[in-house]
Design an enzyme around this catalytic site. Structure first.
Site, PDB file in Angstrom:
ATOM      1  N   ASP B  55       0.815  -1.217   0.000  1.00  0.00           N
ATOM      2  CA  ASP B  55       0.000   0.000   0.000  1.00  0.00           C
ATOM      3  C   ASP B  55       0.857   1.278   0.000  1.00  0.00           C
ATOM      4  O   ASP B  55       1.865   1.364   0.696  1.00  0.00           O
ATOM      5  CB  ASP B  55      -0.896   0.024   1.244  1.00  0.00           C
ATOM      6  N   HIS B  57      -1.099   4.627  -0.451  1.00  0.00           N
ATOM      7  CA  HIS B  57      -2.088   5.513   0.179  1.00  0.00           C
ATOM      8  C   HIS B  57      -1.734   6.994   0.138  1.00  0.00           C
ATOM      9  O   HIS B  57      -1.815   7.698   1.144  1.00  0.00           O
ATOM     10  CB  HIS B  57      -2.334   5.078   1.626  1.00  0.00           C
ATOM     11  N   ASP B  83      -3.908  -0.036  -3.680  1.00  0.00           N
ATOM     12  CA  ASP B  83      -4.089   0.989  -2.645  1.00  0.00           C
ATOM     13  C   ASP B  83      -3.088   2.123  -2.816  1.00  0.00           C
ATOM     14  O   ASP B  83      -2.324   2.464  -1.909  1.00  0.00           O
ATOM     15  CB  ASP B  83      -4.032   0.375  -1.244  1.00  0.00           C
ATOM     16  N   ASN B 115      -8.336  -2.574  -2.881  1.00  0.00           N
ATOM     17  CA  ASN B 115      -9.736  -2.312  -2.548  1.00  0.00           C
ATOM     18  C   ASN B 115     -10.053  -0.819  -2.492  1.00  0.00           C
ATOM     19  O   ASN B 115     -11.210  -0.425  -2.581  1.00  0.00           O
ATOM     20  CB  ASN B 115     -10.126  -2.990  -1.231  1.00  0.00           C
ATOM     21  N   HIS B 116      -9.022   0.018  -2.380  1.00  0.00           N
ATOM     22  CA  HIS B 116      -9.289   1.459  -2.391  1.00  0.00           C
ATOM     23  C   HIS B 116      -9.419   2.015  -3.803  1.00  0.00           C
ATOM     24  O   HIS B 116      -9.825   3.166  -3.957  1.00  0.00           O
ATOM     25  CB  HIS B 116      -8.207   2.213  -1.621  1.00  0.00           C
ATOM     26  N   HIS B 255      -3.854  -8.064  -3.991  1.00  0.00           N
ATOM     27  CA  HIS B 255      -3.909  -7.058  -2.938  1.00  0.00           C
ATOM     28  C   HIS B 255      -4.337  -7.627  -1.584  1.00  0.00           C
ATOM     29  O   HIS B 255      -3.700  -7.403  -0.572  1.00  0.00           O
ATOM     30  CB  HIS B 255      -4.859  -5.915  -3.321  1.00  0.00           C
ATOM     31  N   HIS B 329      -2.486  -4.824   1.883  1.00  0.00           N
ATOM     32  CA  HIS B 329      -3.806  -4.672   2.486  1.00  0.00           C
ATOM     33  C   HIS B 329      -3.815  -4.479   4.001  1.00  0.00           C
ATOM     34  O   HIS B 329      -4.704  -3.821   4.528  1.00  0.00           O
ATOM     35  CB  HIS B 329      -4.662  -5.897   2.126  1.00  0.00           C
TER      36      HIS B 329
END
Lengths: 372, 441
Positions: B55, B57, B83, B115-116, B255, B329
């Site tokens: 990730d 982010h 992500d 998932n983001h 992910h 994740h």
């Protein structure tokens, strides 16, 4: 992070060209009494402003259905911003765990008068919620906060009929611009708590209508943590010997952060310091065991318990309620939530001779040391 | 305005400085990216060497630190496991830079979906608000979401060497006793200065397999008994002395994790991925699930995806000729965490996540199998559709249904973890707002 924290890059670029524009005083706050100095005043402002932060969190929780509190939005001065799911969950655990302790207190020995003193109450709505839940005659409620905060709160009460009709005199005695208010059930004291700790003054500052003879619960939700440990000791000593002397049953509920020394705790301390917020007692009582020990030291000798909010979520919230809350928002931040919840605790202790109202209310309510 | 050639390089330079590119360039870029991604299968074939990242982010400055530690594109091949956006302040710049690099160097960088990367999640966790704030409208967010729908769901890395050649770097101050340099090095952990913190050899004499031995538990303070950790590695390999060094299985990157609806990689290939992430089903599970110390499957407290145990991972790996699942994740404070006898690893690449968590980050380097130029392909199955043409063993009926104890798993790849901390703010002349993390006050 709420949405308003996302920087507008264009303004950043503009300000960069104009050089650094760091605002706000930095550095640790001065010792009590130095609040007249610029640095101390800035630190006081920072602490006072934490209240609107809390109010915003409460509104976010209410709007999403975590908490039922029709009064929360009446006190919030900023437009409501939806908080991240993990913050909503944290606010929920904090509020519902303290509610549980207070509900047990209120419903023990019904009909007998009780008293609650909320330190640094700010915009807390607990008094109004309790009015709806318990016969008004049984409860005397006191709030103590900085005059700026109490003035804002009383002004909000005056503005909203939903609030002032809850007062025994329908706020008849509430004057515009007032910083204090007294009545048989609700009292607001404009007071810097540190003035209670001043050892050079013999008499404690007066708290009108405070009854020294009825069971009293003292509540500090993110309040005493902002003071020096010695100041906190002096304040509680004043309560336990002068305001509410033995043998009157008295108790304390603390809600505050713990574990400042691990990676998360270190970042928390430094992030808050950059907002000019210091948490002096955090390093003095870093663990749950320290919290229990300090309660005993203050004189809450008949019970001294503490648990972090992660544990409280698992153990105090029913499965049914967990399911309801989990269904409110999709929560993707599980690991972060757990980290966050483990860094806040509720500690509760009491003095009532071992057979009084607090022993009855809380004796069976175990903490994480007794029941894992 | 077109965004080919030198325009693309200009855009990359601008984004590297953490400055967003104009809306019309974003539209063009997203269009180009979609054309490229639409050609990729649901499971992208990737050849080692490759550096696998978790990730990001929106922590742009930390992404720059990642490139500093791991090497720049196109010198290093990268595989990002999703992500890219949400939570941090610079989701836009981070994602667009990765996308530019993808368009510029399509064979050097692989992006798979997290998932983001979803319309619904980005409206809650910040990317939507960031786009509106930076551009004054939601157009850019829409262009990006259209790209999200075309991102692959997984990647299969082949050709990774089963042992590392030891890094010729200085040892970190607190480094543990190192195994013989001639030994078969299975795992190495390096800090951001390139100093070796931790290293151990594949030691097949010891078969003490400990379930869910977690290597990543404290790379900064290595396990005092590294040979025992090494033993867990051998437990996973299940091989004896003399095994050929370079017959490792492939590495599946995804992910989140596995799905009860997916027992072969071919089933991933059959999904229709070009859509918003659904609330349930195989595609959702791949992006949302987590490994956990349970047997079989469990309900996920996240409200999407499932929890899966070590038995599930071992059976899946065995049936699909996979030696390791790499996934992201979940925040891990140490940057990475191996579980289930080293059959699955969580890689987390956002240091001090949300400017609050105090964690370190990691990336995983898989080396190239030098002696055997290219991974030996097995052909006891039909060719999978799309992707890089990696062919799965079908292994029908060869696995024991109820016990995973005796499964012979392919030898895992040599794994080099580089651990790094958050980039110092204001360090590179890029605009960096002092982040404000929320606490309960």
């Amino acid at each position: 992070m709420s949405n308003t924290n996302i920087p507008d890059l264009r303004t950043l670029l503009a300000s960069r060209r104009g050089g650094s524009t760091r605002r706000g005083a930095r550095g640790p706050p001065g010792p009590p009494g130095s609040s007249q100095s610029g640095r101390g005043a800035a630190a006081d402002d920072a602490v006072r402003n934490t209240d609107q932060d809390a109010a915003g969190s409460r509104v976010s929780c209410v709007e999403l259905g975590y908490l039922n509190d029709p009064y929360a939005k009446l006190f919030a001065t900023q437009p409501s911003t939806r908080r991240l799911p993990l913050l909503n969950r944290g606010s929920y655990v904090r509020t519902s765990a303290i509610d549980l302790l207070i509900d047990r207190f209120m419903s023990t020995a019904p009909g007998e008068p009780k008293q609650i003193v909320s330190l640094g109450a700010g915009t807390d709505t607990r008094f109004f919620r309790l009015q709806d839940k318990y016969p008004p005659a049984e409860l005397v409620y006191h709030e103590i906060d900085f005059p700026l905060n109490t003035a804002a709160k009383l002004a909000a009460i005056q503005r909203h009929p939903q609030l002032f009709t809850k007062l025994p005199d329908k706020a008849a005695s509430l004057t515009t611009g007032a910083t204090s208010y007294s009545s048989s059930s609700y009292n607001v004291h404009a007071l810097d708590l540190r003035s209670m700790a001043d050892s050079t003054v013999e008499a404690a500052p007066p708290l009108p209508n405070l009854n020294p003879a009825i069971p009293t619960l003292i509540l500090s939700e993110m309040c005493l943590i902002y003071l020096q440990a010695s100041t906190v000791s002096s304040i509680l000593s004043k309560f336990l010997t002068t305001y509410i002397p033995a043998p009157t049953p008295v108790s304390l509920i603390l809600y505050e952060p713990i574990l400042p020394n691990d990676a998360f705790g270190k970042v928390m301390t430094s992030n808050l310091a950059s907002r000019n917020i210091q948490l002096p007692t955090l390093s003095v009582y870093p663990e749950l065991g320290d919290q229990r020990a300090r309660l005993k030291q203050y004189g809450f000798v008949d019970g001294a318990r503490a648990a972090d909010t992660e544990w409280l979520w698992r153990k105090w919230v029913s499965e049914e309620e967990k399911e309801r809350v989990a269904g409110l928002e999709m929560l993707d931040e599980l690991e972060e939530l757990e980290l966050l919840l483990r860094h806040y605790c509720i500690a509760w202790g009491w003095r009532d001779g071992g057979q009084g109202v607090f022993s009855k209310a809380w004796g069976e309510l175990h903490d994480s040391a007794e029941q894992s | 305005m077109s965004i080919g050639g030198s325009d693309l390089d200009k855009a990359i330079a601008q984004l590297r400085a953490c400055r967003p590119i104009p809306e019309n360039q974003v539209r063009e870029l997203c269009y180009k990216a979609r054309e490229l991604l639409i050609e990729e299968g649901n499971v992208v074939g990737v050849d080692a060497p490759v550096t696998i990242c978790g990730d990001i982010h929106g922590q742009f400055h930390d992404l720059m630190e990642l490139f500093r530690v791991g090497g720049d594109v196109p010198d290093t091949n990268y595989l990002f496991m999703g992500d890219f956006v949400d939570r941090g302040f610079y989701s836009l710049e981070s994602f667009l830079l990765l996308l530019c690099l993808k368009v510029r160097y399509p064979d050097r960088i692989t992006l798979i979906r997290g998932n983001h990367e979803s319309r619904q999640i980005t409206t809650v966790y910040g990317f939507y608000d960031e786009c509106v704030r930076k551009y004054g409208s939601a157009n850019v967010w829409r262009y990006c979401c259209d790209v999200f729908d075309f991102l692959a769901l997984g990647a299969l890395v082949t050709g990774a060497a089963t042992s590392l050649s030891p890094t010729e770097g200085p040892l970190a101050e607190n480094a543990e006793a190192m195994p013989d340099i001639d030994a078969d090095i299975e795992i190495e952990t390096l800090n951001s200065a390139g100093e070796v913190m931790f290293r151990y050899a594949r030691n097949s004499d010891s078969q003490t397999s400990e379930s869910s031995q977690t290597l990543g538990s404290s790379p900064a303070r290595p396990d005092p008994t590294p040979t025992r950790v090494g033993a867990a590695g051998t437990g996973a390999s299940g091989s004896s002395n003399g095994t050929s060094r370079n017959e490792g299985g492939a590495v599946l990157c995804v992910h989140g994790g596995l799905s009860p609806l997916i027992d072969t990689i071919d089933k991933i290939r059959l999904l229709d991925r070009k859509q918003e992430v659904p609330h349930e089903g195989a595609m959702c599970d791949l992006l949302w699930s987590d490994p956990d110390d349970i047997d079989g499957w469990g309900l996920s407290p996240r409200g999407a995806g499932f929890l899966f145990g070590g038995d599930i991972v071992k059976r899946f790996n065995h049936n699909n000729d996979i030696s390791l699942i790499a996934r992201a994740h979940q925040l891990v404070m140490e940057g990475f965490k191996e579980m289930f006898d080293n059959t699955i690893v969580t890689v987390w690449s956002a240091p001090n996540y949300c400017y609050r968590c105090g964690n370190v980050a990691a990336i995983l380097e898989l080396g190239e199998d030098g002696s055997n130029a290219g991974f030996q392909r097995r052909s006891n199955g039909d060719r999978g559709g799309g992707g890089g043409g990696w062919v799965l063993g079908s292994n029908d009926g060869t696995s024991t249904r109820n016990s995973t104890d005796n499964l012979r798993l392919p030898e895992g790849p040599g794994r080099r973890y580089r651990v790094f901390e958050a980039a110092p703010q204001d360090s590179r002349g890029m605009p960096a707002k002092k982040p404000v993390a929320d606490y309960f006050l």
